[in-house]
Design a protein around this motif. Structure first.
Motif, mmCIF file in Angstrom:
data_model
loop_
_atom_site.group_PDB
_atom_site.id
_atom_site.type_symbol
_atom_site.label_atom_id
_atom_site.label_comp_id
_atom_site.label_asym_id
_atom_site.label_seq_id
_atom_site.Cartn_x
_atom_site.Cartn_y
_atom_site.Cartn_z
ATOM 1 N N LEU A 12 8.137 3.986 53.537
ATOM 2 C CA LEU A 12 8.428 4.814 54.773
ATOM 3 C C LEU A 12 9.135 6.087 54.225
ATOM 4 O O LEU A 12 9.720 6.275 52.947
ATOM 5 C CB LEU A 12 9.862 4.134 55.144
ATOM 6 N N THR A 13 8.877 7.078 55.143
ATOM 7 C CA THR A 13 9.301 8.547 54.483
ATOM 8 C C THR A 13 10.621 8.680 54.269
ATOM 9 O O THR A 13 11.590 8.236 55.301
ATOM 10 C CB THR A 13 8.830 9.540 55.572
ATOM 11 N N SER A 14 11.304 9.266 53.439
ATOM 12 C CA SER A 14 12.625 9.688 53.034
ATOM 13 C C SER A 14 12.785 10.803 53.851
ATOM 14 O O SER A 14 12.094 11.872 53.809
ATOM 15 C CB SER A 14 12.864 9.887 51.491
ATOM 16 N N VAL A 15 13.849 10.949 54.829
ATOM 17 C CA VAL A 15 14.353 12.104 55.582
ATOM 18 C C VAL A 15 14.451 13.325 54.652
ATOM 19 O O VAL A 15 14.038 14.605 54.929
ATOM 20 C CB VAL A 15 15.536 11.804 56.178
ATOM 21 N N ASP A 16 14.916 13.255 53.321
ATOM 22 C CA ASP A 16 15.029 14.401 52.619
ATOM 23 C C ASP A 16 13.812 14.996 52.234
ATOM 24 O O ASP A 16 13.654 16.216 51.758
ATOM 25 C CB ASP A 16 15.732 13.901 51.385
#
Length: 286
Positions: A12-16
């Motif tokens: 899952l993509t990290s927001v950062d």
């Protein structure tokens, strides 16, 4: 052979790691939505995976109870739908159009669901939701809300109250010390009742009723706003609302009022606010 749950979560993509949006506030709204989805939807999914990992055919998947999620409207909920779409893509060995269903609160949220490759369902088919995510026009410390700025308050309340848990995602401008802090109360009224309703409001609230107007449509369309249920919206100002349930009940007793935009906290467990400095604030119901 399925990937482990841990390896899927790591995909899952990290927001950062995402590109910055147009402003720190917009980044924070996205971060708030992703955090809300990760902390409340993912545990529901992970609890189902041991059961679902044993399924292999469409017939087997169609026999299980799906996860039904309510998706509301608003600029912050856009990112919640985006995150849910990514979760479905990453966990596609377990999540499909048979066991993940999304119920919309109106036209905008229908598009959010479809644009993120999620399956659209209705309350008629799925009357019990595991969880619902929606925005708010205002949210008080007890997580009571005013909703209805987009004139979808009836469907929004139906979806929220059909869910076991309700989660608010919004920006920090919506966090207020009490309701009607800066926002009037929307009420949905049947089309031939506004005059009667206004008279009843004056009887009940007297001088506290400072304003009562039928909401007008966009400049290019003459006349009042027409809701999805073919009613009109009246916006009223009765001053600060501290006892949300009491005021909501008084309004609901007036014949002609279909629903109010006051949402006393029945099942809202958390609110996530994106702050203008780029941070995220989480408030849990006590």
């Amino acid at each position: 052979m399925f990937d482990s749950v841990e390896s899927l979560e790591s995909k899952l993509t990290s927001v950062d790691s995402l590109e910055n949006l147009s402003s720190p506030l917009e980044n924070a709204k996205r971060a708030a939505s992703y955090k809300a989805m990760d902390e409340h939807f993912l545990p529901l999914l992970l609890a189902k995976i041991p059961e679902w990992s044993k399924l292999s055919t469409i017939q087997e998947f169609s026999a299980v109870q799906p996860l039904v999620v309510g998706i509301g409207s608003g600029s912050t909920v856009v990112y919640a739908a985006e995150r849910l779409g990514e979760i479905k893509s990453v966990f596609n060995a377990f999540l499909n159009d048979l066991n993940l269903i999304c119920v919309a609160t109106g036209f905008q949220s229908e598009n959010l669901i479809l644009n993120n490759n999620l399956r659209l369902g209705t309350l008629a088919y799925y009357p019990e939701l595991a969880i619902a995510f929606d925005g708010a026009d205002e949210c008080d410390p007890q997580l009571g809300c005013i909703k209805g700025g987009g004139a979808c308050l009836l469907q929004e309340k139906l979806v929220a109250l059909s869910a076991k848990k309700f989660i608010v995602v919004a920006d920090d401008r919506k966090k207020v010390p009490y309701l009607s802090y800066g926002w009037k109360i929307p009420i949905e009224v049947v089309n031939n009742a506004p005059t009667f309703v206004e008279h009843q409001l004056k009887k009940i609230f007297g001088k506290d009723l400072k304003e009562c107007v039928i909401r007008e449509s966009m400049p290019k369309k003459a006349g009042a706003v027409v809701t999805d249920n073919f009613n009109c919206i009246m916006d009223i100002n009765i001053g600060p609302v501290h006892n949300v349930e009491e005021i909501n009940n008084k309004l609901k007793q007036i014949t002609g009022i279909v629903e109010t935009g006051l949402f006393p906290n029945v099942n809202c467990v958390a609110a996530y606010f994106g702050n203008s400095d780029g941070s995220v604030e989480k408030i849990l119901h006590q």
